[in-house]
Write an enzyme that holds these catalytic residues in place. Sequence first.
Site, PDB file in Angstrom:
ATOM      1  N   CYS A   8       0.929  -1.204   0.233  1.00 12.73           N
ATOM      2  CA  CYS A   8       0.012  -0.044   0.015  1.00 12.73           C
ATOM      3  C   CYS A   8       0.896   1.179   0.138  1.00 12.73           C
ATOM      4  CB  CYS A   8      -0.952  -0.100   1.359  1.00 12.73           C
ATOM      5  SG  CYS A   8      -2.030   1.527   1.448  1.00 12.73           S
ATOM      6  N   GLU A  32      -3.941   1.533  -6.156  1.00 10.35           N
ATOM      7  CA  GLU A  32      -3.059   0.694  -6.408  1.00 10.35           C
ATOM      8  C   GLU A  32      -3.326   0.833  -7.940  1.00 10.35           C
ATOM      9  OE1 GLU A  32      -1.056  -0.960  -4.904  1.00 10.35           O
ATOM     10  OE2 GLU A  32      -1.965  -1.380  -2.851  1.00 10.35           O
TER      11      GLU A  32
END
Length: 232
Positions: free
Chosen positions: A2, A102
Amino acid sequence: MCGRYSLSKSKIELEERFQADMVVDFTPRYNIAPTQLVPVITSDSPRGFSFFYWGITPDFGQNKPVSQKLINARAESVNEKISFRNSFQKRRCLVPADGFFEWKRLGKKTKIPYRFTLRDEDMFAFAGIWEEYETVSGESQHTFLILTTTPNEVVSEVHDRMPVIISRDQEKKWLDKYTSEADLLKMLNTYPGELMMSYTVSPLVNSVHNDVPGIIRKTSPMDQFGNYTLFG
């Protein structure tokens, strides 16, 4: 991994959602990146917001690529690794967010950014651990890491890892210093995919210098590299 998330809510909304006080002003953030100073709620001060650096401080992280910055820790081994075990046992935190990003690779050079949120688009909290250390000049600094785990069916279409999202009814227990290790590990599950959604966003998110509302707006994949404007 992340490596970017958002917290596009006001100070009042944050205080109401997490039942914690924030003594400084807060400007909504749309593109939070490593080395930046952002709000967390720690096990040492569960009724107030603290501001910690994500991963490392700007000075330490200057001119280093994200791959060399420690910003995440794997949930599967956080209780075993010497570098994380003590923090996992004694220094946990909630990292407020309302979405994370993402990138899906298409070919060798093209990557499409996606934003992931809860279906109701409410705020939530990542599971984090934090650390305190002293700088060369004798100042006290605080940093945090976000725990990651295997992805659910929504995130797996884009990436092979996702941040651990603590269920709202487990947040206080995550911060409680007396919660057993066994109970803590049970909280590090993959968040249910049916409670999440995703959509493509502008490639302007690629630059950490862009931090405006347009970053989190839905963008058609065919417009990813077209005439999309931040303020459109």
